[in-house]
Write a protein that holds these residues in place. Structure first.
Motif, PDB file in Angstrom:
ATOM      1  N   GLY A   1       0.779  -1.235   0.000  1.00  0.00           N
ATOM      2  CA  GLY A   1       0.000   0.000   0.000  1.00  0.00           C
ATOM      3  C   GLY A   1       0.811   1.285   0.000  1.00  0.00           C
ATOM      4  N   VAL A   2       2.151   1.199  -0.048  1.00  0.00           N
ATOM      5  CA  VAL A   2       2.995   2.393  -0.035  1.00  0.00           C
ATOM      6  C   VAL A   2       3.598   2.580  -1.428  1.00  0.00           C
ATOM      7  CG1 VAL A   2       5.015   3.515   0.984  1.00  0.00           C
ATOM      8  CG2 VAL A   2       3.533   2.067   2.407  1.00  0.00           C
ATOM      9  N   ALA A   3       3.286   3.714  -2.048  1.00  0.00           N
ATOM     10  CA  ALA A   3       3.794   4.001  -3.393  1.00  0.00           C
ATOM     11  C   ALA A   3       5.254   4.444  -3.335  1.00  0.00           C
ATOM     12  CB  ALA A   3       2.955   5.095  -4.034  1.00  0.00           C
ATOM     13  N   LEU A   4       5.949   4.230  -4.429  1.00  0.00           N
ATOM     14  CA  LEU A   4       7.320   4.730  -4.540  1.00  0.00           C
ATOM     15  C   LEU A   4       7.291   6.243  -4.739  1.00  0.00           C
ATOM     16  CD1 LEU A   4       8.930   2.113  -6.953  1.00  0.00           C
ATOM     17  CD2 LEU A   4       9.118   2.230  -4.471  1.00  0.00           C
ATOM     18  N   THR A   5       8.335   6.918  -4.261  1.00  0.00           N
ATOM     19  CA  THR A   5       8.464   8.348  -4.532  1.00  0.00           C
ATOM     20  C   THR A   5       9.149   8.518  -5.884  1.00  0.00           C
ATOM     21  OG1 THR A   5      10.600   8.479  -3.415  1.00  0.00           O
ATOM     22  CG2 THR A   5       8.640   8.898  -2.071  1.00  0.00           C
ATOM     23  N   ARG A   6       9.133   9.727  -6.400  1.00  0.00           N
ATOM     24  CA  ARG A   6       9.809  10.022  -7.665  1.00  0.00           C
ATOM     25  C   ARG A   6      11.314   9.840  -7.481  1.00  0.00           C
ATOM     26  NH1 ARG A   6       9.519  15.344  -8.404  1.00  0.00           N
ATOM     27  NH2 ARG A   6      10.794  15.142 -10.266  1.00  0.00           N
ATOM     28  N   HIS A   7      11.966   9.265  -8.471  1.00  0.00           N
ATOM     29  CA  HIS A   7      13.414   9.054  -8.386  1.00  0.00           C
ATOM     30  C   HIS A   7      14.155  10.381  -8.375  1.00  0.00           C
ATOM     31  CE1 HIS A   7      17.488   7.704  -9.601  1.00  0.00           C
ATOM     32  NE2 HIS A   7      17.194   6.744  -8.765  1.00  0.00           N
ATOM     33  N   ALA A   8      13.664  11.347  -9.096  1.00  0.00           N
ATOM     34  CA  ALA A   8      14.326  12.652  -9.154  1.00  0.00           C
ATOM     35  C   ALA A   8      13.763  13.589  -8.090  1.00  0.00           C
ATOM     36  CB  ALA A   8      14.160  13.258 -10.544  1.00  0.00           C
ATOM     37  N   GLY A   9      13.261  13.029  -7.011  1.00  0.00           N
ATOM     38  CA  GLY A   9      12.628  13.821  -5.969  1.00  0.00           C
ATOM     39  C   GLY A   9      13.588  14.570  -5.071  1.00  0.00           C
ATOM     40  N   GLY A  10      14.877  14.457  -5.297  1.00  0.00           N
ATOM     41  CA  GLY A  10      15.858  15.174  -4.492  1.00  0.00           C
ATOM     42  C   GLY A  10      16.822  14.229  -3.810  1.00  0.00           C
ATOM     43  N   MET A  11      17.936  14.807  -3.391  1.00  0.00           N
ATOM     44  CA  MET A  11      18.987  14.027  -2.738  1.00  0.00           C
ATOM     45  C   MET A  11      18.599  13.724  -1.293  1.00  0.00           C
ATOM     46  SD  MET A  11      21.709  13.864  -4.893  1.00  0.00           S
ATOM     47  CE  MET A  11      23.275  14.082  -4.097  1.00  0.00           C
ATOM     48  N   ALA A  12      18.881  12.511  -0.878  1.00  0.00           N
ATOM     49  CA  ALA A  12      18.618  12.111   0.503  1.00  0.00           C
ATOM     50  C   ALA A  12      19.716  12.649   1.417  1.00  0.00           C
ATOM     51  CB  ALA A  12      18.556  10.599   0.603  1.00  0.00           C
ATOM     52  N   ASP A  13      19.388  12.803   2.682  1.00  0.00           N
ATOM     53  CA  ASP A  13      20.341  13.230   3.694  1.00  0.00           C
ATOM     54  C   ASP A  13      21.427  12.170   3.858  1.00  0.00           C
ATOM     55  OD1 ASP A  13      21.057  14.888   6.169  1.00  0.00           O
ATOM     56  OD2 ASP A  13      20.726  12.884   7.017  1.00  0.00           O
ATOM     57  N   GLY A  14      22.686  12.590   3.833  1.00  0.00           N
ATOM     58  CA  GLY A  14      23.816  11.665   3.927  1.00  0.00           C
ATOM     59  C   GLY A  14      23.818  10.847   5.203  1.00  0.00           C
ATOM     60  N   ALA A  15      23.455  11.458   6.326  1.00  0.00           N
ATOM     61  CA  ALA A  15      23.425  10.732   7.598  1.00  0.00           C
ATOM     62  C   ALA A  15      22.344   9.655   7.566  1.00  0.00           C
ATOM     63  CB  ALA A  15      23.198  11.696   8.757  1.00  0.00           C
ATOM     64  N   ARG A  16      21.219   9.981   6.941  1.00  0.00           N
ATOM     65  CA  ARG A  16      20.127   9.002   6.821  1.00  0.00           C
ATOM     66  C   ARG A  16      20.572   7.834   5.941  1.00  0.00           C
ATOM     67  NH1 ARG A  16      14.470   8.923   7.352  1.00  0.00           N
ATOM     68  NH2 ARG A  16      13.828   6.823   6.857  1.00  0.00           N
ATOM     69  N   LEU A  17      21.256   8.131   4.834  1.00  0.00           N
ATOM     70  CA  LEU A  17      21.743   7.074   3.957  1.00  0.00           C
ATOM     71  C   LEU A  17      22.722   6.168   4.696  1.00  0.00           C
ATOM     72  CD1 LEU A  17      22.284   8.944   0.563  1.00  0.00           C
ATOM     73  CD2 LEU A  17      20.446   7.342   1.137  1.00  0.00           C
ATOM     74  N   GLU A  18      23.624   6.754   5.455  1.00  0.00           N
ATOM     75  CA  GLU A  18      24.599   5.946   6.176  1.00  0.00           C
ATOM     76  C   GLU A  18      23.915   5.088   7.236  1.00  0.00           C
ATOM     77  OE1 GLU A  18      27.660   3.857   6.802  1.00  0.00           O
ATOM     78  OE2 GLU A  18      27.682   5.323   5.181  1.00  0.00           O
ATOM     79  N   ALA A  19      22.900   5.614   7.918  1.00  0.00           N
ATOM     80  CA  ALA A  19      22.148   4.821   8.903  1.00  0.00           C
ATOM     81  C   ALA A  19      21.428   3.659   8.215  1.00  0.00           C
ATOM     82  CB  ALA A  19      21.152   5.708   9.647  1.00  0.00           C
TER      83      ALA A  19
END
Length: 143
Positions: free
Chosen positions: A113-131
């Motif tokens: 039930g959760v849709a994907l976000t747009r791929h070009a929706g913006g850069m993710a936070d680096g700390a979040r990516l590392e976590a």
């Protein structure tokens, strides 16, 4: 015929250590790291270390290790994010949706039930990516 492989593409630069990435897995033939423009939390890319523009020009010998890593990472991503499923995507050439011209496979955890976000929706936070990368690495270790 496709254009030639460009050794200055962003994934080649990641492989050479010229650009940082939130790495989750690496072996002699492949590398997996988080997508900086994720369509879902835990969206991971798996690439071969050998140069190929896409699936169509890849050496067949590179495909088996690539898919073995895709499977291993997909299991870990599913576990790490308690996902209901996993979407595996691979694009070839601009008309096929490819934007980075180094063979890569998207591994995206999915929740019912959760849709994907747009791929070009913006850069993710680096700390979040590392976590998120740490969660996947822990799942890989537990497997």
């Amino acid at each position: 015929m496709s254009p030639a492989y460009d050794p200055d593409n962003i994934f080649a630069k990641i492989l050479r250590g010229e650009i940082p990435a939130a790495k989750v897995y690496e072996d002699a033939e492949t590398l997996a790291f988080l997508d900086v423009m994720p369509q879902a939390q835990g969206h991971t890319l798996v690439i071969p270390k050998s140069p190929s523009r896409g699936l169509l020009d890849a050496e067949p010998a590179a495909l088996a290790p690539l898919m073995a890593t895709v499977q291993r990472v997909a299991r870990a991503v599913k576990d790490a994010f308690a996902a209901d499923g996993v979407t595996i995507l691979q694009y070839n050439e601009p008309a096929g949706g490819q934007t980075v011209f180094h063979l890569h496979v998207h591994v995206i955890p999915r929740h019912e039930g959760v849709a994907l976000t747009r791929h070009a929706g913006g850069m993710a936070d680096g700390a979040r990516l590392e976590a998120d990368a740490e969660r996947i690495r822990a799942a890989l270790t537990a497997a």
